[in-house]
Write an enzyme that holds these catalytic residues in place. Sequence first.
Site, short mmCIF file in Angstrom:
data_model
loop_
_atom_site.label_atom_id
_atom_site.label_comp_id
_atom_site.label_asym_id
_atom_site.label_seq_id
_atom_site.Cartn_x
_atom_site.Cartn_y
_atom_site.Cartn_z
N TYR A 11 0.81 -1.21 0.00
CA TYR A 11 0.00 0.00 0.00
C TYR A 11 0.85 1.27 0.00
O TYR A 11 0.71 2.14 -0.85
CB TYR A 11 -0.93 -0.01 1.22
CG TYR A 11 -1.86 1.17 1.24
CD1 TYR A 11 -3.03 1.15 0.50
CD2 TYR A 11 -1.54 2.31 1.96
CE1 TYR A 11 -3.87 2.25 0.49
CE2 TYR A 11 -2.37 3.40 1.96
CZ TYR A 11 -3.54 3.37 1.22
OH TYR A 11 -4.36 4.46 1.19
N LYS A 36 2.92 -8.53 -8.79
CA LYS A 36 2.90 -7.10 -8.49
C LYS A 36 3.81 -6.34 -9.44
O LYS A 36 3.47 -5.25 -9.93
CB LYS A 36 3.32 -6.84 -7.04
CG LYS A 36 2.31 -7.28 -6.00
CD LYS A 36 2.80 -6.93 -4.61
CE LYS A 36 1.78 -7.32 -3.55
NZ LYS A 36 2.26 -6.98 -2.18
N THR A 125 6.80 1.11 9.43
CA THR A 125 6.51 1.51 10.80
C THR A 125 7.31 0.63 11.76
O THR A 125 7.09 -0.58 11.84
CB THR A 125 5.01 1.38 11.10
OG1 THR A 125 4.28 2.21 10.19
CG2 THR A 125 4.70 1.81 12.52
N PHE A 258 -3.14 20.58 26.27
CA PHE A 258 -3.36 19.39 27.08
C PHE A 258 -2.63 18.16 26.53
O PHE A 258 -2.80 17.06 27.04
CB PHE A 258 -4.87 19.11 27.17
CG PHE A 258 -5.61 20.20 27.88
CD1 PHE A 258 -5.70 20.23 29.26
CD2 PHE A 258 -6.21 21.22 27.16
CE1 PHE A 258 -6.36 21.26 29.91
CE2 PHE A 258 -6.88 22.25 27.79
CZ PHE A 258 -6.96 22.27 29.19
N LEU A 259 -1.81 18.36 25.52
CA LEU A 259 -1.02 17.28 24.95
C LEU A 259 0.47 17.54 25.17
O LEU A 259 1.31 17.20 24.34
CB LEU A 259 -1.32 17.13 23.45
CG LEU A 259 -2.74 16.62 23.14
CD1 LEU A 259 -2.99 16.64 21.64
CD2 LEU A 259 -2.92 15.20 23.68
N ARG A 260 0.78 18.15 26.28
CA ARG A 260 2.17 18.46 26.64
C ARG A 260 2.56 17.57 27.82
O ARG A 260 2.08 17.76 28.93
CB ARG A 260 2.26 19.94 27.03
CG ARG A 260 3.66 20.42 27.37
CD ARG A 260 3.64 21.92 27.65
NE ARG A 260 4.96 22.42 28.03
CZ ARG A 260 5.41 22.47 29.26
NH1 ARG A 260 4.66 22.04 30.26
NH2 ARG A 260 6.61 22.94 29.52
N PHE A 263 3.33 16.53 34.47
CA PHE A 263 2.84 15.94 35.72
C PHE A 263 1.35 15.63 35.62
O PHE A 263 0.71 15.86 34.59
CB PHE A 263 3.14 16.90 36.86
CG PHE A 263 3.04 16.28 38.24
CD1 PHE A 263 3.52 15.01 38.47
CD2 PHE A 263 2.46 16.98 39.29
CE1 PHE A 263 3.44 14.44 39.73
CE2 PHE A 263 2.37 16.42 40.55
CZ PHE A 263 2.86 15.15 40.77
N GLY A 266 -5.09 17.80 38.13
CA GLY A 266 -5.78 17.91 39.42
C GLY A 266 -6.79 19.04 39.37
O GLY A 266 -7.25 19.43 38.31
N CYS A 269 -12.14 20.21 39.17
CA CYS A 269 -13.03 19.72 38.10
C CYS A 269 -12.63 18.36 37.55
O CYS A 269 -13.41 17.40 37.60
CB CYS A 269 -13.07 20.73 36.95
SG CYS A 269 -13.78 22.33 37.41
#
Length: 438
Positions: A11, A36, A125, A258-260, A263, A266, A269
């Site tokens: 592919y 092929k 991959t 929020f993709l860093r 830690f 908390g 919420c």
Amino acid sequence: MARISVFGIGYVGVVSAACLARDGHEVVAVDLDREKVRAINEGRSPIVEKGLDELLAGVVSEGRLRATTDAAEAIAATDASFVCVGTPSAPDGSVGLVFVKGVCESIGKAVAAKGSYHSVIIRSTIVPGTMVNTCIPVLEAASGLKAGEGFGVGYFPEFLRESTAIEDYYDPGLIVYGALDDRTAEVLRSLNDHLPCESHLVDLSTAEMVKYTSNSWRAVKITFANEIGNIAKACGLDGQLVMRMLCSDHKVAMSPAFLRPGFAFGGSCLPKDVRALRALAADKDTPAPLLGAVLEANEMQISRAEQMIEASGMKSVGLVGISFKPGTDDLRESPLADLAARLIDNGKDVRVYDPYVSVAFQNPAAANRGNDVVPDLDMRMADSIDDLIASTEILIVGNSYEEAREPLLSAVGTRPIVDLTRLDRTVRSNGSYQGICW
């Protein structure tokens, strides 16, 4: 224009070969499967992919793409090779490298016979470390040459989606590659500089990791959407409508902030709301394993930091920040407060610098907001960052405060530091300085 051989008419290989040929490069596709090879030479696609039949027919008839089963002939006729063979899972779930190693051995032998510089670029991959620990040693052993000197090496992961592969090739969302040598880096740069996307040159292992991160992130997003959809349906709601509303929020919900890695989360919420949604799912008899894993993974990140500190053997700990995030005095479910409490329970003498919490302690109405885990917190507060640094043996950087940054950077190398937020993007774990995720 470049002369490129593409090993593996699967592919990725056939799409890459056809698009490279359309761009004007001279391309030789290589595969052991004679059917092929025959299909390519007849201008037919061996796979079903939108627009590929027409594309192949055109570039083959114009003489820019041909196929062969002879690896040595392909290497002799080209200056760089793309390796696009499959990496199916091994029985234990690990990446299967049988095809990659076999092709690398064939290419290595052909490069030795060629007698001139050739760049070998893996597109398959493979997990981080495979280039360094497997591909390069196989190539060196087969060629008798040193990678980066006698031949070039690169890793160039693909991000093509089936059914839109040609569109993705010419309008990529991400281009990343690694190269061991300048000549290979230049080959990759020249092949990509006309595309409408920034190219990122990184080390080989980082490029390998980015590919797996991309695929795993997509899998996590699908799983999360399905889990939310199942809970929504159990509540009589339209899960797709819920997720469509979520995806419309590019300020918070879709923010890269929020993709860093760092830690634990908390505050007032996130922890309680994940728990509540998980409890709702249980009440509706709807499995929610991902939500449970989120809470478990968050707890493990606190434990990870605790173990890093314990490993230092130091007893006097200086903690920079104790609120759940900088800019607030809120300690409700703060992972830093939880960490401090654990260290104190383990016999550590913990002192804290947090300017916002210090101000709160001056106001009896605001003091101690949310703190139900750290004993005698008011007595543990340092007056300044310099005071904290001078009076402790190991520093834990939990929150980032501008006035603390330079003193803390100056302390790097003078004492153990565990960094949970990252003082400087150029600083990596090394000796006494340890970043939690870098």
